[in-house]
Design a protein around this motif. Structure first.
Motif, mmCIF file in Angstrom:
data_model
loop_
_atom_site.group_PDB
_atom_site.id
_atom_site.type_symbol
_atom_site.label_atom_id
_atom_site.label_comp_id
_atom_site.label_asym_id
_atom_site.label_seq_id
_atom_site.Cartn_x
_atom_site.Cartn_y
_atom_site.Cartn_z
ATOM 1 N N PHE A 26 -65.136 -26.968 19.997
ATOM 2 C CA PHE A 26 -66.085 -26.174 19.225
ATOM 3 C C PHE A 26 -65.917 -26.559 17.759
ATOM 4 O O PHE A 26 -64.895 -27.147 17.372
ATOM 5 C CB PHE A 26 -65.802 -24.693 19.455
ATOM 6 N N GLY A 27 -66.870 -26.196 16.931
ATOM 7 C CA GLY A 27 -66.774 -26.553 15.522
ATOM 8 C C GLY A 27 -65.454 -26.105 14.917
ATOM 9 O O GLY A 27 -64.827 -26.835 14.134
ATOM 10 N N ILE A 28 -65.009 -24.930 15.309
ATOM 11 C CA ILE A 28 -63.801 -24.345 14.726
ATOM 12 C C ILE A 28 -62.546 -25.148 15.073
ATOM 13 O O ILE A 28 -61.512 -24.991 14.439
ATOM 14 C CB ILE A 28 -63.678 -22.866 15.186
ATOM 15 N N ASP A 29 -62.649 -26.028 16.070
ATOM 16 C CA ASP A 29 -61.482 -26.794 16.526
ATOM 17 C C ASP A 29 -61.304 -28.113 15.781
ATOM 18 O O ASP A 29 -60.316 -28.817 15.986
ATOM 19 C CB ASP A 29 -61.613 -27.101 18.024
ATOM 20 N N VAL A 30 -62.253 -28.456 14.954
ATOM 21 C CA VAL A 30 -62.228 -29.772 14.316
ATOM 22 C C VAL A 30 -61.109 -29.853 13.284
ATOM 23 O O VAL A 30 -60.869 -28.910 12.528
ATOM 24 C CB VAL A 30 -63.598 -30.052 13.658
ATOM 25 N N LYS A 31 -60.413 -30.969 13.297
ATOM 26 C CA LYS A 31 -59.351 -31.186 12.316
ATOM 27 C C LYS A 31 -59.475 -32.609 11.790
ATOM 28 O O LYS A 31 -59.456 -33.562 12.568
ATOM 29 C CB LYS A 31 -57.990 -30.977 12.979
ATOM 30 N N LEU A 32 -59.611 -32.757 10.489
ATOM 31 C CA LEU A 32 -59.745 -34.073 9.875
ATOM 32 C C LEU A 32 -58.511 -34.325 9.010
ATOM 33 O O LEU A 32 -57.923 -33.382 8.473
ATOM 34 C CB LEU A 32 -60.999 -34.131 8.995
ATOM 35 N N PRO A 33 -58.134 -35.585 8.831
ATOM 36 C CA PRO A 33 -56.986 -35.869 7.969
ATOM 37 C C PRO A 33 -57.229 -35.350 6.548
ATOM 38 O O PRO A 33 -58.324 -35.527 6.004
ATOM 39 C CB PRO A 33 -56.915 -37.401 7.971
ATOM 40 N N GLY A 34 -56.256 -34.656 5.999
ATOM 41 C CA GLY A 34 -56.372 -34.175 4.628
ATOM 42 C C GLY A 34 -57.293 -32.982 4.458
ATOM 43 O O GLY A 34 -57.654 -32.619 3.338
ATOM 44 N N MET A 35 -57.642 -32.378 5.570
ATOM 45 C CA MET A 35 -58.636 -31.297 5.517
ATOM 46 C C MET A 35 -58.061 -30.008 4.914
ATOM 47 O O MET A 35 -56.942 -29.608 5.222
ATOM 48 C CB MET A 35 -59.119 -31.019 6.948
ATOM 49 N N ALA A 36 -58.860 -29.352 4.070
ATOM 50 C CA ALA A 36 -58.523 -28.028 3.562
ATOM 51 C C ALA A 36 -59.174 -26.975 4.460
ATOM 52 O O ALA A 36 -60.246 -27.199 5.016
ATOM 53 C CB ALA A 36 -59.038 -27.878 2.137
ATOM 54 N N TYR A 37 -58.504 -25.855 4.585
ATOM 55 C CA TYR A 37 -59.040 -24.719 5.354
ATOM 56 C C TYR A 37 -59.479 -23.653 4.352
ATOM 57 O O TYR A 37 -58.706 -23.294 3.462
ATOM 58 C CB TYR A 37 -57.958 -24.116 6.247
#
Lengths: 721, 151
Positions: free
Chosen positions: A220-231
């Motif tokens: 789901f969209g909420i599961d996406v994780k990208l390198p260097g990503m801020a939450y």
């Protein structure tokens, strides 16, 4: 899960290396799961021999079908693949499905037509061109084989992913033919199959996405994780129309993991290296809001305003005959006021979006019902050409209309741009419920004048309701009426000497939008409750009275009769159980429902629901039945508990304690029967099961207790202890 | 710092002791099958099994899991689909699917404590929210899983 940032490049590279499809989900013990990927978004470009934009055949003989709609639980990946496979003549359970690219649709002449998912339209509005896409691909494969073999195309047959020439015994797989087929130009496009020739459409097929969803592998969209990503956690202004005045970032910037505090559209965000740290810092952030002019409004005031609005000014919402004469006639009059509140969508996956902004392109990962619009929103927020935006659509953790407008995406792009790194925005449940765009509040005044025999001389239906068109700013309201306000009323199926629908569109500061079944959600409650009242005023049985008024609607009669039989209408019930009926047409489909409801110590429990459905034709009976079950539960929750109220301009509810949702113990037994009329009728399925359930429940409560429910939700009705 | 076992693997995390297990699983360990639904222990989308008990991980601080054994949806089917997952697939339970990890973990724990649940037991034991209303099919799936486990 970490996704390579340039996934387009990744997919292309993967192609070169593997010579086929780059993405497949591996679910142990369930090989067939490879037909749908945990990561459903497709690439922007072709990645193998493309036999038309919807069909890609890999050198390994894999067949990929591109689905230009979003999977939000309705089974569209499976149903649309069945339509393509019906014409393509391949094994539907072996095809791979992925989303078509909205970017490609934008830059490549609208090849996927409308990619918006809503209005119960995925099958009925795309069936013809999907059949055409499948048929055209099939004929290209046949033409390629015929050319290769020096045979006539008419002598070649496609079946099971293979083209055969019976006379010579030659055969070639689609994979072997795909390269040549991609270069074929047909003199004319083939005709599509008529329903009498369907081999696959109409038979149940298990959903492609089930194994992924039973193993936690669906992304789901909420599961996406990208390198260097801020939450990022966001506080939207608690009063719609207000704005951020200031906040004291110094109070939280020293907290562990906090990266930045920054203003965003509609509010303020805290970005951190983990969502919980962002959320906790946001909770500790002193924020000064300018609440704006609506800060003193409340629901009691709105309710009074909607009631008063029934007295005008009123626009003409349609009808026939002389309503003034009918209402002046000497027979019996029935009049009732019905009221419904704002409703939140509350999809299980709270709104979220992940954006990666760079100066020359934006990549977005999220679940959206409207990827074309998401491209425009991202482009606008990031100052980038829309043609440089790619939306990687994910599985949607529920949509119900809410994910058609992606307020959260604008914020994600703003944050990514400000920080110069990928950013994921997640709205907490409280933000999701308090910053929704709601089902409009409404008041409806229903009037009937009856002849001496109880037949209606005239119906006058007046609605005061928020305008969705005005709230969204999508187009203009003409002559004071919009379709959503009158759907289900203006097309009232019951025969009457005269019919008049009157409308007062009136908006508050609370934004309104499409909520599963839209205007029918309130209009069916009013109309089907009112018909029940009229039947009782005429001293007639609710089914028998409806049948008399539907004499010239054989389509309604077929559903009504099936429903009376299947539900055991008129048969004895336990003493604390009542039975109620409602029937309503929306999105091209007629659904009748009978609810059996018990009231014990003031507690309402829906024990059993029988639904009869005429959507003309079915693609996948399995997912069709699931949609009716889902629509019944969605409407049941609203009927029993659903209510968004305003105090000091703000939404009072915030989480599932104050905005309850039906749980297992609340769920009735649901029996769905399809009463298919066939012909040219292709009705929708995602929404039409919702409108009848509230009036069916209310009518059952009347049958049991003699108390007429004229305002929802039922939890506010005093039904005695 | 917290040390516990997740899906059979010893795990040490340098996070605040009051960080909910949900966010440690999702954002620190990339075990995103466990979902955020409400953050208040109301919906059960975040349900995991800790030492055999179904627990709402959004209300469970990492500090409270020290030394314990956590099972998530990713671990349940690691060596082949669990009977509950097989039953879920047979019964066509999921729609949007978002709540289903939590539902399956709740059903797994229910069946571990009660191998033959009645409908009333299922009503009491399955309190997670599903907005798609998959309850009737989940109920059937739980009965089916009970039968599968016995065979």
């Amino acid at each position: 899960m970490t996704i390579a940032l340039s996934r387009r490049a990744f997919v292309r590279a993967g192609l070169t290396a593997a010579g086929g499809l780059a993405v497949a989900a591996l679910v142990p013990g369930f090989a067939a799961a490879a037909i749908a990927s945990g990561e459903p978004w497709g690439s922007d470009a072709a990645f193998g021999p493309e036999v038309g934009p919807f069909v890609v055949v890999g050198p390994d003989n894999s067949i990929t079908l591109r689905i230009a709609k979003a999977e939000m639980g309705q089974g569209v990946l499976t149903a649309l693949a069945m339509i393509l496979a019906e014409e393509l003549m391949c094994d539907a359970s072996k095809v791979r499905v992925e989303y078509a690219s909205a970017h490609r649709n934008l830059v490549d002449g609208n090849v996927y037509q409308s990619m918006g998912t809503g209005g119960s339209s995925s099958v009925r509005r795309s069936r013809v061109f999907l059949q055409q896409a499948g048929a055209s691909a099939r004929e290209r494969l046949i033409a390629a084989a015929a050319a290769q073999w020096g045979a006539a195309a008419e002598a070649c047959v496609a079946s099971g992913g293979v083209v055969r020439h019976e006379a010579s015994g030659r055969a070639a797989t689609y994979g072997e033919l795909a390269g040549a087929a991609a270069r074929i130009t047909l003199p004319t496009e083939p005709a599509i199959k008529t329903p009498d020739r369907f081999a696959l459409i109409g038979s149940p097929l298990k959903r492609f996405d089930t194994p992924l969803k039973a193993t936690g592998a669906a992304r789901f969209g909420i599961d996406v994780k990208l390198p260097g990503m801020a939450y990022a956690a966001v506080a939207n202004c608690p009063v719609f129309g207000g704005r951020l005045r200031s906040c004291d970032a110094s109070k939280v910037t020293a907290r562990r993991g906090v990266l930045a505090v920054l203003p965003v559209t509609n509010g303020v965000a805290v970005a951190a290296d983990n969502f919980w740290r962002a959320k906790e810092a946001l909770a500790a952030l002193p924020i000064d809001w300018d609440f704006g002019p609506a800060a003193s409004t409340d629901s009691a005031q709105f309710r009074a305003e909607y009631r008063a609005a029934l007295d005008g000014p009123l626009a003409d919402g349609g009808g026939h005959g002389d309503i003034a004469a009918a209402l002046a006639s000497p027979g019996k009059r029935v009049e009732a006021l019905y009221e419904v509140p704002y409703l939140a969508h509350a999809p299980m996956e709270p709104l979220n979006a992940t954006a990666h902004w760079t100066a020359d392109r934006i990549d977005v990962w999220m679940g959206t019902q409207f990827p074309e619009q998401a491209i425009q929103l991202a482009a606008q927020a990031g100052g980038v050409d829309p043609a440089k935006v790619t939306v990687h659509n994910c599985y949607l953790g529920g949509g119900f209309g809410r994910r058609a407008v992606n307020d959260e995406l604008t914020q994600a792009v703003e944050i990514s741009k400000a920080l110069g790194r990928p950013a994921k925005v997640v709205w907490t449940r409280e933000e999701d419920i308090r910053s929704d765009r709601y089902r409009p509040q409404a008041a409806l005044r229903m009037r009937a004048a009856l002849n001496g025999d109880g037949a209606p001389a005239g119906f006058e239906f007046t609605t005061a309701v928020g305008s969705i068109t005005r709230s969204l700013g999508w187009g203009k309201v003409e002559n004071g009426v919009e379709r959503q306000a009158v759907e289900g009323l203006a097309n009232c199926p019951y025969r009457a000497g005269a019919l008049k629908v009157l409308v007062n569109l009136r908006n508050t500061h609370v934004p309104v939008m499409f909520w599963r079944s839209v205007g029918s959600s309130q209009n069916a409650f009013a109309l089907e409750s009112f018909i029940d009242e009229v039947a009782h005023a005429a001293g007639r049985d609710p089914v028998e009275y409806r049948r008399a008024l539907l004499a010239d609607r054989p389509d309604f009669l077929a559903v009504l009769d099936a429903l009376a039989e299947r539900s055991g209408w008129g048969k004895p019930l336990p003493k604390d159980v009542g039975r109620g009926i409602a029937i309503h047409e929306s999105f091209g489909t007629i659904v009748g429902e009978v609810a059996e409801v018990s009231v014990r110590s003031g507690e309402v429990k829906v024990e059993r629901v029988v639904a009869c459905v005429d959507c003309g034709h079915l693609v996948n009976p399995l997912t069709a039945a699931m949609q009716i079950e889902s629509a019944v539960l969605y409407g049941l929750t609203a009927a029993l508990f659903g209510e968004i109220t305003i105090r000091d301009g703000r939404v009072e509810q915030g989480n599932f304690d104050s905005y309850p949702i039906a749980r297992m113990a609340d769920a009735p037994r649901i029996e769905t029967h399809f009463v298919l009329s066939g012909g040219d009728k292709w009705g929708g399925l995602g929404e039409p099961g919702t409108p009848p359930i509230a009036p069916a429940i209310a009518n059952a409560i009347f049958a049991l207790t003699g108390k007429r429910i004229r305002a929802l939700p039922l939890k506010n009705a005093a039904l005695g202890a | 710092m917290a040390a516990f076992i997740v899906n059979g693997r010893r795990t040490t995390l340098d996070v605040e002791a009051d960080m909910p297990l949900l966010w440690a699983l999702r954002d620190e360990l990339a075990l995103v099958g466990t979902k955020f639904g409400c953050g208040a222990g109301l919906c059960g989308a975040c349900t995991v099994v800790i030492d055999g008990e179904a627990v709402r991980s959004c209300q469970t601080p990492v500090g409270a899991v020290e030394g314990k054994t956590v099972l998530t949806i990713e671990g349940l089917g690691e060596s082949g689909l669990h009977a509950v997952q097989k039953a879920w697939i047979e019964a066509d339970a999921p729609q949007c699917g978002y709540c289903q990890s939590g539902q399956i973990m709740a059903a797994f724990a229910l069946l571990a404590g009660n191998p033959n649940p009645t409908d009333a037991d299922i009503d009491d034991g399955m309190t997670n929210i599903c907005r798609c209303g998959t309850y009737p099919r989940m109920r059937a799936a739980i009965h089916r899983a009970a039968a599968l486990i016995k065979t």
